[in-house]
Design a protein around this motif. Sequence first.
Motif, short mmCIF file in Angstrom:
data_model
loop_
_atom_site.label_atom_id
_atom_site.label_comp_id
_atom_site.label_asym_id
_atom_site.label_seq_id
_atom_site.Cartn_x
_atom_site.Cartn_y
_atom_site.Cartn_z
N PRO A 123 0.83 -1.22 0.00
CA PRO A 123 0.00 0.00 0.00
C PRO A 123 0.85 1.25 0.00
CG PRO A 123 -0.01 -1.08 2.14
CD PRO A 123 0.65 -2.02 1.20
N SER A 124 0.29 2.32 -0.55
CA SER A 124 1.03 3.58 -0.64
C SER A 124 1.05 4.29 0.70
CB SER A 124 0.36 4.49 -1.68
OG SER A 124 -0.94 4.83 -1.25
N CYS A 125 1.93 5.30 0.78
CA CYS A 125 2.07 6.07 2.03
C CYS A 125 1.21 7.30 1.95
CB CYS A 125 3.54 6.42 2.24
SG CYS A 125 3.89 7.17 3.84
N ALA A 126 -0.09 7.10 1.88
CA ALA A 126 -1.02 8.22 1.68
C ALA A 126 -1.11 9.12 2.89
CB ALA A 126 -2.41 7.69 1.33
N ILE A 135 -14.25 0.38 -0.37
CA ILE A 135 -13.47 -0.80 0.01
C ILE A 135 -13.64 -1.91 -1.04
CG2 ILE A 135 -13.21 -2.62 1.76
CD1 ILE A 135 -14.13 -0.60 3.86
N ILE A 136 -14.88 -2.07 -1.54
CA ILE A 136 -15.12 -3.05 -2.60
C ILE A 136 -14.29 -2.69 -3.84
CG2 ILE A 136 -16.84 -3.98 -4.20
CD1 ILE A 136 -18.94 -3.60 -1.99
N LYS A 137 -14.31 -1.42 -4.20
CA LYS A 137 -13.56 -0.95 -5.38
C LYS A 137 -12.07 -1.24 -5.24
CE LYS A 137 -12.51 3.27 -7.97
NZ LYS A 137 -12.72 4.75 -8.03
N ASN A 138 -11.56 -1.14 -4.02
CA ASN A 138 -10.13 -1.37 -3.78
C ASN A 138 -9.80 -2.85 -3.60
OD1 ASN A 138 -9.61 1.37 -3.93
ND2 ASN A 138 -9.81 1.70 -1.72
N GLY A 139 -10.80 -3.73 -3.82
CA GLY A 139 -10.55 -5.16 -3.86
C GLY A 139 -10.44 -5.84 -2.52
N ASP A 167 -14.28 10.68 8.50
CA ASP A 167 -14.98 11.89 8.07
C ASP A 167 -14.54 13.11 8.87
OD1 ASP A 167 -17.20 13.31 6.65
OD2 ASP A 167 -17.94 13.51 8.70
N VAL A 168 -14.39 12.95 10.18
CA VAL A 168 -14.06 14.09 11.04
C VAL A 168 -12.56 14.36 11.05
CG1 VAL A 168 -14.12 14.98 13.41
CG2 VAL A 168 -16.10 13.75 12.48
N ILE A 169 -11.76 13.31 11.16
CA ILE A 169 -10.31 13.47 11.36
C ILE A 169 -9.53 13.27 10.07
CG2 ILE A 169 -8.30 12.56 12.58
CD1 ILE A 169 -10.15 11.94 14.95
N GLY A 170 -9.92 12.28 9.27
CA GLY A 170 -9.23 12.08 8.00
C GLY A 170 -8.60 10.72 7.88
N GLU A 171 -7.61 10.63 6.98
CA GLU A 171 -7.00 9.34 6.65
C GLU A 171 -5.89 8.94 7.61
OE1 GLU A 171 -3.73 10.79 3.33
OE2 GLU A 171 -5.69 10.06 2.67
N ASN A 172 -5.67 9.72 8.63
CA ASN A 172 -4.68 9.34 9.64
C ASN A 172 -5.05 9.97 10.98
OD1 ASN A 172 -1.55 10.11 10.86
ND2 ASN A 172 -2.05 8.00 10.34
N ILE A 173 -5.05 9.14 12.03
CA ILE A 173 -5.43 9.58 13.38
C ILE A 173 -4.21 9.50 14.27
CG2 ILE A 173 -6.90 9.09 15.37
CD1 ILE A 173 -8.86 7.74 13.49
N ASP A 174 -4.00 10.55 15.07
CA ASP A 174 -2.87 10.50 16.01
C ASP A 174 -3.12 9.46 17.10
OD1 ASP A 174 -1.20 12.55 14.93
OD2 ASP A 174 -2.65 14.02 15.63
N ILE A 175 -4.28 9.56 17.77
CA ILE A 175 -4.58 8.65 18.88
C ILE A 175 -5.96 8.04 18.68
CG2 ILE A 175 -5.03 8.48 21.37
CD1 ILE A 175 -3.10 10.77 21.83
N HIS A 176 -6.04 6.74 18.91
CA HIS A 176 -7.33 6.05 18.98
C HIS A 176 -7.38 5.37 20.34
CE1 HIS A 176 -10.79 3.65 18.23
NE2 HIS A 176 -10.78 3.73 16.91
N GLY A 177 -8.47 5.59 21.08
CA GLY A 177 -8.59 5.01 22.41
C GLY A 177 -9.77 4.08 22.53
N GLU A 184 -7.65 1.27 6.41
CA GLU A 184 -6.45 1.21 5.58
C GLU A 184 -6.78 0.70 4.18
OE1 GLU A 184 -3.76 -1.06 8.03
OE2 GLU A 184 -3.67 0.54 9.53
N ALA A 185 -7.77 -0.21 4.10
CA ALA A 185 -8.21 -0.66 2.78
C ALA A 185 -8.89 0.48 2.01
CB ALA A 185 -9.17 -1.83 2.93
N TYR A 186 -9.68 1.29 2.71
CA TYR A 186 -10.38 2.39 2.04
C TYR A 186 -9.40 3.48 1.61
CZ TYR A 186 -13.47 6.38 1.33
OH TYR A 186 -14.11 7.47 0.79
N HIS A 187 -8.53 3.91 2.55
CA HIS A 187 -7.60 5.01 2.26
C HIS A 187 -6.38 4.55 1.50
CE1 HIS A 187 -9.85 7.86 4.68
NE2 HIS A 187 -9.79 7.05 5.74
N GLN A 188 -6.21 3.24 1.39
CA GLN A 188 -5.02 2.66 0.76
C GLN A 188 -3.75 3.21 1.40
OE1 GLN A 188 -6.33 3.43 -3.52
NE2 GLN A 188 -5.73 1.27 -3.67
#
Length: 759
Positions: A2-5, A254-258, A349-359, A377-381
């Motif tokens: 996967p790419s480093c998006a 996610i389906i589109k990304n296989g 939707d709120v934070i984006g394709e990368n989250i600093d902290i998940h609790g 990760e499958a959706y954002h690749q």
Amino acid sequence: MPSCASGLCKDPIQNEGRARWYPPDNDSNLPNLHVHNSITDELNLFRPRLGRTVTWYTCGPTVYDSNHMGHARAYLTFDILRRIMEDYFHFNVLYQVNITDVDDKIILRARQNKLVKDYTQTALEQKDLKSVETYVQTAMTAMRQKLEEKVEELKEPLPNATPTKQVDEREEALKQKDGTTIEELIGASRDALAAQLDKEHGSSVTDHKIFQDHARKFEREFFEDMTSLGVKEPDVVTRVTEYVPQIVDYIQGIIKNGCAYESNGSVYFHTTDFKSKGYDYRKLKPGVDTTAEEMAEGEGALTGGGSEKICNNDFALWKASKPGEPSWESPWGPGRPGWHIECSVMASDVIGENIDIHGGGVDLMFPHHDNEMAQAEAYHQCNQWVNYFLHAGHLHIKGLKMSKSLKNFITIRQALKEHSPRQLRLMFLMQPWDRSMNYSDQTVDDAKAKEKYFKNFFGAVKSVLRNDFVQEEQGVTPADRVLLATLNSSQVKIHASLLDNFKTFDVIQHLMDLIQECNKYLTSEAKPKNLPIKKVAIYITKILRVFGVVQGSDIIGFEESGSGEGGSSKEEIVAPFVDAFVDFREQIRVAAKSKSSPGDFLKNCDEVRDETLANLGIRIEDSADTSIWKMDDPTVIRKEVEEKRQKALEAAATKLQAKFDRLTVDLRKAQQSSILLSEWFKIGANAEKWGDFDENGKPLTTKDGKELSKSQQKSITKETNNQQKAHDKLLKAAGELGIDEYVAQIEQQLAALEVSATN
């Protein structure tokens, strides 16, 4: 691969047996904070992606029932960590929490509540107890069979109880009770009855509002409980039911990304294809086989068998709705979101394709959090959707996992009836946030002891600060230097503890040590100064405010209830205190006019201390030289006064009993010693031993007329001497009263004590 998006462009860290982890690249001037990251299962240097801004998503509640202490463990823990990040390290935190308001548990609970309510109403109208008894027995039998089938299906025992234990207990309880009413019968068998009604009529419940009203009720209760605990509100709250269109679009991506496929109106995540594309799965619990129980928990109670799935480890993104379930339109037909997809969509939707902290709670690591990350990760690749995963440790109740079947299930509201929010927060602060902890009498008592220690310190400081420091000698004494040096050392230790994975339990101990040194300063021969003491107290208050233990605006110490907040006028604030003073003054004036004894004055002083001022939230502490006052919760003071009074009563009762026992012994001895020698050997047990006596009452023969042996003569002589000594001693003690009057006095004292004991 996967790419480093996400912009995570450093080389990954690869720990043996764990997923790759890509450290965020941030060269800002940030504290060297290290946190326990569940992705690596190590302490990692914390760096947010963008400057000092921290994006943080925490899994919120599934609102199907009341919140319990397990919820408090998670949300109070993250509230403490969030406060430290914001108020101590000064990060700018965007804090998002979701509400799961559509879920198998919510659907089942709402549906069953509706069916039981309708059944109860009909049964009461028809007044046919026999029919209800028959239906209840059918339901009980069905529940027993279902539990036994579940054990067989999972090939492992159900936790905490034998499969049919609860059913057996309820059936036995019904048998033991005569004259059971319809309400009692339904109440005692509610779970079994609800399951049977749902099996037969669940598909008839179609009104979405039934499910929504149920969820909103417990969502409201959740936020009320969080407010009661002093948990800060999130910056953003998102609900699943308000995100269904976005969830559908996300699944299509996610389906589109296989990485997903449709099957019979449902959509499943394809774990094998996901891994074949170079992604890591599972990240949080790598190399562990999925158990049947984990899979059942992840898919939900209303999900059908696994025949629709390509691989057993695949999980639902979209579930085709069956009759009796809420549904939304989608390209795959009417359905509803799977459990895991909601968090991926709302956080993205709120934070984006990368989250600093998940609790979240440690019990969510798998399947929920592992599946969340896989979907995103499958959706954002991208190769890393979450940079730091924080998991609050398990909460055990007296050493056991909380469970209704073990009767150790404690709701937050139940806990708050016994303990204050401050005490519960202190209890969590004194445990490692990422480890299992025990909720027991000992841990709560320890928190209460710490709270009392802080209270006493703040009270003592405020007492000193009431002095006019301008009249004090200024400058810096050796004792001042020692205290200020101790403060500086404590600040360094506390800072290091917070940098080291938020070790609040170490911080609390450092604060206790600092207070101990300050107490020595307060009680030293050198006169303590206001300013150094104030500096220490302000710092301790600051740290406790960071932790949320102090939530008021006071610069020193805990905020106390009844302190006149809310715009009260000065007269309204001072009125109860002036009334107390005027009443006390009047009591003293009356006592003085009647020339009462000093004891009456002291009684009045104790009464105003233990009753009047205690009810106003003022604690008076007396010493040999002076008295000081402190503000405190009136309930706490009254409880302490009552405990002190109870101990005094117990001590008085013990003293009274000891005196009673002593007088009883004295009476028995006096009665025995009062017997004349001429009668001593002729009464009581002696009367059965001897036959003839001389003129002084000494035995000459035994009862059967035999002469006394030498040993018997010797024993009689010894007994005679002892009785004579006891009689002489009694005569001396009685004095002019005489023996009869002396004995009568002891009897009167005993009678008076008996009256006192009954009163």
